[in-house]
Write an enzyme that holds these catalytic residues in place. Structure first.
Site, short mmCIF file in Angstrom:
data_model
loop_
_atom_site.label_atom_id
_atom_site.label_comp_id
_atom_site.label_asym_id
_atom_site.label_seq_id
_atom_site.Cartn_x
_atom_site.Cartn_y
_atom_site.Cartn_z
N GLY A 61 22.15 11.26 40.74
CA GLY A 61 22.20 11.59 42.16
C GLY A 61 21.98 10.37 43.05
N GLY A 110 22.65 17.83 39.42
CA GLY A 110 22.41 17.16 38.14
C GLY A 110 21.13 16.36 38.19
CB SER A 111 19.97 13.60 36.06
OG SER A 111 20.98 12.64 36.22
CB THR A 112 16.38 12.29 39.75
OG1 THR A 112 15.80 13.59 39.69
CG2 THR A 112 15.84 11.55 40.95
CD GLU A 113 19.43 7.35 34.99
OE1 GLU A 113 18.80 8.15 34.27
OE2 GLU A 113 20.20 6.48 34.56
CD GLU A 167 19.66 21.88 42.51
OE1 GLU A 167 18.86 21.10 41.94
OE2 GLU A 167 20.13 22.89 41.97
CD GLU A 219 14.71 18.73 36.01
OE1 GLU A 219 15.47 17.74 35.97
OE2 GLU A 219 14.94 19.73 36.71
CE LYS A 236 32.10 14.70 35.70
NZ LYS A 236 31.81 15.42 34.43
CB CYS A 275 17.69 22.91 38.85
SG CYS A 275 18.54 24.31 39.57
P1 NAI Z 1 23.78 14.16 34.59
O1 NAI Z 1 23.19 14.01 35.94
O2 NAI Z 1 24.23 12.92 33.87
O3 NAI Z 1 25.04 15.13 34.66
C1 NAI Z 1 25.39 15.95 35.74
C2 NAI Z 1 26.87 15.76 36.08
O4 NAI Z 1 27.07 14.45 36.60
C3 NAI Z 1 27.83 15.87 34.89
O5 NAI Z 1 29.03 16.49 35.32
C4 NAI Z 1 28.08 14.43 34.53
O6 NAI Z 1 29.29 14.23 33.84
C5 NAI Z 1 28.11 13.79 35.90
N1 NAI Z 1 27.87 12.34 35.93
C6 NAI Z 1 27.12 11.60 35.08
N2 NAI Z 1 27.13 10.30 35.44
C7 NAI Z 1 27.90 10.20 36.54
C8 NAI Z 1 28.29 9.12 37.39
N3 NAI Z 1 27.88 7.88 37.17
N4 NAI Z 1 29.09 9.39 38.44
C9 NAI Z 1 29.50 10.64 38.70
N5 NAI Z 1 29.17 11.70 37.92
C10 NAI Z 1 28.38 11.49 36.87
O7 NAI Z 1 22.74 14.93 33.69
P2 NAI Z 1 22.62 14.88 32.09
O8 NAI Z 1 22.63 13.47 31.59
O9 NAI Z 1 23.63 15.79 31.53
O10 NAI Z 1 21.16 15.46 31.88
C11 NAI Z 1 20.04 14.57 31.96
C12 NAI Z 1 18.85 15.25 32.56
O11 NAI Z 1 19.13 15.60 33.91
C13 NAI Z 1 18.47 16.54 31.90
O12 NAI Z 1 17.67 16.33 30.79
C14 NAI Z 1 17.75 17.24 33.02
O13 NAI Z 1 16.41 16.83 33.07
C15 NAI Z 1 18.47 16.78 34.25
N6 NAI Z 1 19.47 17.76 34.71
C16 NAI Z 1 19.19 18.50 35.80
C17 NAI Z 1 20.09 19.46 36.23
C18 NAI Z 1 19.80 20.31 37.39
O14 NAI Z 1 20.36 21.38 37.54
N7 NAI Z 1 18.96 19.88 38.27
C19 NAI Z 1 21.32 19.74 35.50
C20 NAI Z 1 21.56 18.86 34.40
C21 NAI Z 1 20.64 17.93 34.02
#
Ligand code: NAI
Ligand code: MG
Length: 487
Positions: free
Chosen positions: A240, A235-238, A257, A390, A182, A291
């Site tokens: 994760g 993706g995000s800590t929250e 990660e 971050e 996804k 990241c």
């Molecule tokens: P996110 O963690 O919401 O998105 C990452 C992925 O998770 C996306 O594919 C999203 O659709 C999916 N996702 C979201 N909620 C989910 C759930 N409940 N169950 C399963 N999958 C879910 O990150 P977001 O909101 O796009 O960005 C927020 C912050 O997170 C950014 O401002 C940044 O600080 C951080 N981030 C860190 C990343 C990294 O590489 N470490 C990458 C993206 C964001």
């Protein structure tokens, strides 16, 4: 660039070898962050589509050819996919830049070759996933088999959409798993295109399914689905944390990660010019939406002012520009909310006493887009929010330190532990500090380098598990012990 006018075709879901609409018929729009304009419609996967895709992947795993074919045949197909990605490099890189806002220089010259090299590198592993014979007892023949897990759910972020397909899908597929991936709703296009190319390369139906859609519905349904054996998430800590909790219900394996706030340490004995370049590339590559960005620059006091002056001078020359122009090195942030978040941090930093030494503002290009200036915050204390959280944008915090112990203490005084950099000409200091840093990757006299052969992942709050390298194959395989009585 002449091809900028070519319209982008609507993107579909890839399920069981077919490009299909969502079961609900719903679509969403993906936007170009540099122009704020729509790019195209994208089929919007929901729980029903997740169920279809997982069932297709399960069937492909349990009765299809993929896990059963000769490993050399899987190798040939994955290698071909790497070749096809290179052949379609201009097209995929353009999709990435339109969708994400990153400079075409990065998409085309850096990210795209990395994706192809992931498929090439992991193609080679298909024939090398060996078990062991174990000397237990002469009466027995005892050995281990290295087997795939089954169906892998991959949930990936918007900052490196195509690279994440390579990092997650290539090792999972090489090991004989089937994958439901996804992409982030912000940036679905490159993943869908690679999914199509996988079919062209000969990846059988159901083996690699691509489901663009929102995290809260498609992502959550994938995490909860009983037919999925493992979730790999970046993706995000929250999110994760939530995924890890939810994986408990179906006893899924999970690797996470979750980003970082990586220290980049410059000692007084470093090559200053190289360190300035490294500090600059460490934060401004990928607009700082990286990241592993070296977002905390720790500088030894005796060279602090000189280094800061050089860095600020260089930073002021980096101006946001049209991401499709090959000369551009700073693109648009992925969307308006990310831009607001980043600008909010600059304000918060100033409120806490940091000095805005360069940048700090929004700077539209041709009157449009979510562009933020390359920004340096100096006079930062390691306990400020801008030093601990971050930011995920082109914002560098500069923090002074005194001596090796202070550098290590400040570097490690953080929730995260993804990466770290250090700059010194002293070999003993380099190795000593590299050992003491709490990070999954340490770069010495360079920053932000990656290779499919080098494992990448976090410690502490940055998560666990490794992408890339031989280590990543451990995340997508399990060991079976076979005992045979031969007397
Ligand atoms: P996110 O963690 O919401 O998105 C990452 C992925 O998770 C996306 O594919 C999203 O659709 C999916 N996702 C979201 N909620 C989910 C759930 N409940 N169950 C399963 N999958 C879910 O990150 P977001 O909101 O796009 O960005 C927020 C912050 O997170 C950014 O401002 C940044 O600080 C951080 N981030 C860190 C990343 C990294 O590489 N470490 C990458 C993206 C964001
Ligand atoms: Mg987009």
């Amino acid at each position: 660039m002449t091809d900028t006018l070519a319209p982008v075709q609507p993107a579909k879901l890839i399920i069981n070898g077919q490009a299909v609409d969502a079961a609900s018929g719903e679509t969403f729009t993906t936007y170009n962050p540099a122009t704020e304009e729509p790019i195209c419609a994208v089929a919007r996967a929901g729980p029903e589509d997740v169920d279809r895709a997982v069932k297709a992947a399960r069937a492909a795993f349990e009765s299809g050819p993929w896990p059963r074919m000769r490993p050399a045949e899987r190798q040939r197909i994955l290698w071909k996919l790497g070749d096809l990605i290179l052949e379609h490099g201009d097209e995929i890189a353009r999709l990435e830049t339109l969708d994400n806002g990153k400079p075409i220089f990065e998409s085309r010259q850096v990210d795209l070759p990395m994706v192809a090299s992931c498929f090439h590198y992991f193609a080679g592993w298909t024939t090398k996933l060996t078990g062991e014979t174990v000397p237990v007892n002469p009466a027995f023949f005892t050995y281990t088999l290295r087997e795939p897990l089954g169906v892998v759910g991959a949930i990936i972020p918007w900052n490196f959409p195509m690279i994440m397909v390579g990092w997650k899908a290539a090792p999972a597929l090489a090991a004989g798993n089937c994958v439901v991936l996804k992409p982030a709703a912000e940036t679905p296009l490159s993943a869908v295109r690679i999914g199509e190319l996988a079919l062209e390369a000969g990846v059988p139906p159901g083996v690699l399914n691509i489901l663009p859609g929102p995290g809260s519905s498609a992502g959550a349904a994938l995490v909860r689905h009983a037919g999925v054996d493992k979730i790999t998430f970046t993706g995000s800590t929250e999110v994760g944390r939530q995924i890890m909790r939810e994986c408990a219900d179906t006893v899924k394996k999970v690797t996470l990660e979750l980003g970082g706030k990586s220290p980049n340490i410059v000692f007084a004995d470093a090559d200053l010019e190289a360190a300035v370049r490294g500090a600059y590339n460490g934060i401004f590559y990928g607009k700082g939406e990286v990241c592993a960005a070296g977002s905390r620059l720790l500088v030894e006091k005796s060279i602090h002012d000189e280094l800061l002056a050089k860095l600020v001078e260089r930073t002021r020359k980096l101006v946001p520009a049209d991401p499709l122009d090959p000369k551009t090195r700073l693109g648009a942030l992925v969307n308006e909310s990310q831009m607001k978040k980043v600008l909010g941090y600059v304000e918060a930093g100033a409120g806490e006493g940091a000095k805005v030494a360069a940048g700090g503002k929004r700077q539209p290009v041709n009157g449009k887009g979510w562009f933020v200036q390359a920004t340096v915050l100096s006079d930062v204390d390691n306990h400020m929010r801008v030093a601990q959280e971050e930011i995920f944008g082109p914002v560098l915090t500069v923090i002074p330190f005194e001596g090796v112990d202070d550098a290590v203490a400040k570097a490690n005084d953080i929730f995260y532990g993804l990466a770290a950099g250090l700059w010194t000409r002293d070999v003993k200091k380099a190795h000593g500090v590299a050992r003491r840093l709490q990070a999954g990757t340490v770069w010495v006299n360079l920053y932000n380098f990656y290779d499919p052969g080098m494992p990448f992942g976090g410690t502490k709050g940055s998560g666990f598990g490794r992408d890339l390298g031989a280590d990543s194959l451990r995340e997508y395989t399990q060991t079976k012990s076979v005992w045979m009585n031969i007397e």
